[in-house]
Design an enzyme around this catalytic site. Structure first.
Site, PDB file in Angstrom:
ATOM      1  CE1 TYR A  81      -3.157  -3.022   1.031  1.00 46.63           C
ATOM      2  CE2 TYR A  81      -4.530  -1.057   1.065  1.00 46.63           C
ATOM      3  CZ  TYR A  81      -4.407  -2.433   1.013  1.00 46.63           C
ATOM      4  OH  TYR A  81      -5.530  -3.212   0.959  1.00 46.63           O
ATOM      5  CE  LYS A  95       2.672 -18.165  -1.531  1.00 46.09           C
ATOM      6  NZ  LYS A  95       1.876 -19.406  -1.469  1.00 46.09           N
ATOM      7  CG  ASP A 141      -0.931 -20.821   0.151  1.00 43.52           C
ATOM      8  OD1 ASP A 141      -0.391 -20.749   1.280  1.00 43.52           O
ATOM      9  OD2 ASP A 141      -0.391 -21.398  -0.816  1.00 43.52           O
ATOM     10  CG  ASP A 187      -7.770  -5.342   2.129  1.00 44.46           C
ATOM     11  OD1 ASP A 187      -8.721  -4.851   2.761  1.00 44.46           O
ATOM     12  OD2 ASP A 187      -7.729  -5.412   0.878  1.00 44.46           O
ATOM     13  CG  ASP A 221     -13.256  -7.766   2.874  1.00 43.93           C
ATOM     14  OD1 ASP A 221     -12.982  -6.997   3.818  1.00 43.93           O
ATOM     15  OD2 ASP A 221     -13.777  -7.373   1.806  1.00 43.93           O
TER      16      ASP A 221
HETATM   17  C1  IPM Z   1     -10.126  -1.672   4.176  1.00 47.66           C
HETATM   18  C2  IPM Z   1     -10.469  -1.257   2.771  1.00 47.66           C
HETATM   19  C3  IPM Z   1      -9.382  -0.338   2.229  1.00 47.66           C
HETATM   20  C4  IPM Z   1      -8.053  -1.101   2.269  1.00 47.66           C
HETATM   21  C5  IPM Z   1      -9.661   0.180   0.810  1.00 47.66           C
HETATM   22  C6  IPM Z   1     -10.968   0.972   0.769  1.00 47.66           C
HETATM   23  C7  IPM Z   1      -8.536   1.006   0.274  1.00 47.66           C
HETATM   24  O1  IPM Z   1     -10.636  -2.387   1.965  1.00 47.66           O
HETATM   25  O2  IPM Z   1      -9.993  -0.789   5.057  1.00 47.66           O
HETATM   26  O3  IPM Z   1     -10.006  -2.868   4.420  1.00 47.66           O
HETATM   27  O4  IPM Z   1      -7.747  -1.856   1.346  1.00 47.66           O
HETATM   28  O5  IPM Z   1      -7.310  -0.932   3.230  1.00 47.66           O
HETATM   29 MG    MG Z   2     -10.592  -4.215   2.976  1.00 47.88          MG
END
Ligand code: IPM
Ligand code: MG
Length: 382
Positions: free
Chosen positions: A147, A197, A229, A253, A257
């Site tokens: 990032y 990884k 993985d 990240d 999710d």
């Molecule tokens: C998160 C989001 C952000 C990230 C995006 C919106 C840039 O997905 O906070 O997890 O990838 O950090």
């Molecule tokens: Mg995210």
């Protein structure tokens, strides 16, 4: 009831884009209400950041707004971004504001707790037996890795266009976030899973070495290393086995999710981003739900406010030193769910949910506020 001597906390608030303003309105109502119960008040310092800031000021975040955040006790954020600002050729993007906040305020550790409310087990596509006992905390490195690595650009070369990103970690960047994870694991069930990884990436091999070097400082913590993985698979296959997970920015990240599926909806999960700086009340931090701006449902009173409300509870605990108020908010959310209140995202797609009432963002928030403890009588201490 707020007595004249009650503490007033200063919170910078960023409603942002899409459903951001709706979920933040919900979170503010809950924090104001819990403040009345526990004898404190919040001075909200609302600022325009993200897509709306691009429209208003031409930049995703202004220096003076970053300064307002830095000068507050905490930052409370809804969501940022949307299709309107998604042009891949645009010079400015809303997400740059997130990186300016995370990097500029040195919030290098992103804490994402994942628990499963038993009443919501039918909302997850996974079998209820798999979900029993899930209680994990993902610690995601937030201010380095892909990032933030430079160069990050598109180049024109004789071979055609080339996209370049840079994966970079210093040992100091690794050590400070791994330390946070070790400390948290020590105070929980004492298990730390470091995800990397290392069979491919040099940054991951350095990450592993640093974790091993720190292990003797935390003799009560059991450490394991997992490749990302395999960790992604285990997260679904045997989620209750995880306690604290620590990992680099992009892996964190993605895995967080994935982990939200356990909780029933992406809308459930809160997060805290912290660094080392302290204020008069606690650790300075930024609090936001892990979901995005969901432009498809924006402005329709359909968003699930729980991730934002629970982020408010984390704010109370970490930045304001108000653990009882935080616990009261968490208990009120649980009680509202157990009473059958649901937002649309929590209704199983097969429809199989009896005794539940599907309501909008505002009504759900009201159901939470109703379940906060009674206000403390004036003059009484809590
Ligand atoms: C998160 C989001 C952000 C990230 C995006 C919106 C840039 O997905 O906070 O997890 O990838 O950090
Ligand atoms: Mg995210």
């Amino acid at each position: 009831m707020t007595s004249p001597a009650a503490t007033t906390y200063r919170i910078a608030v960023i409603p942002g884009d899409g459903i951001g303003p709706e979920v933040i309105a919900a979170g503010r109502r809950v924090l104001d209400a819990v403040g009345e119960r526990f004898g404190f008040a919040v001075e909200w310092r609302e600022i325009v950041v993200g897509g709306r800031a691009i429209d208003t000021y031409g930049v995703p975040i202004r220096d003076e707004d970053l300064a307002i955040c830095a000068g507050s006790d905490a930052v409370y954020l809804g969501a940022i971004g949307g299709p309107k600002w998604d042009d891949p050729n645009a010079a400015v993007r809303p997400e740059q504001a997130l990186f300016a906040l995370r990097g500029g305020l040195e919030l290098f550790a992103n804490l994402r707790p994942v628990t499963v409310e038993p009443a919501l087990a039918p909302s997850s596509p996974l079998r209820p037996a798999l979900l029993r006992g899930v209680d994990m905390l993902i610690v995601r490195e937030l201010t380095s890795g892909l990032y933030f690595g430079r160069p990050s650009e598109e180049r024109r070369t004789p071979e055609g266009r080339v996209g370049v990103d840079t994966l970079w970690y210093t040992e100091a960047e690794i050590r400070r976030v791994v330390r946070v994870a070790f400390e948290l694991a020590r105070g929980r069930r004492g298990r730390l899973t470091s995800v990397d990884k290392a069979n491919v990436l040099a940054t991951s091999r350095l990450w592993r070495k640093v974790v091993e070097e720190m292990r003797p400082d935390f003799p009560t913590v059991i450490v394991e290393h997992r490749l990302v993985d395999a960790a992604a698979m285990l997260l679904i296959q045997h989620p209750a086995a995880f306690d604290v997970i620590v990992t680099e920015n992009l892996f964190g990240d993605i895995l967080s999710d994935e982990a939200s599926v356990l909780a029933g909806s992406l809308g459930m999960l809160p997060s805290a981003s912290i660094g080392e700086r302290r204020t008069a009340h606690g650790i300075f931090g930024l609090y936001e739900p892990i979901h995005g701006s969901a432009p498809d449902i924006a402005g329709q009173d359909r968003a699930n406010p729980i991730g934002t409300i629970l982020s408010g509870a984390m704010l109370l605990r970490w930045s304001l030193g108000r653990p009882e108020a935080a616990a009261a908010v968490e208990a009120a959310v649980r009680a509202a769910l157990r009473a059958g209140w649901r937002t649309l995202d929590l209704v199983p797609s097969d429809g199989g949910a009896e005794g539940v009432s599907v309501v909008g963002t505002e009504a759900f928030t009201g159901a939470v506020i109703e379940r906060l403890p009674d206000p403390v009588p004036a003059g009484a201490a809590r």
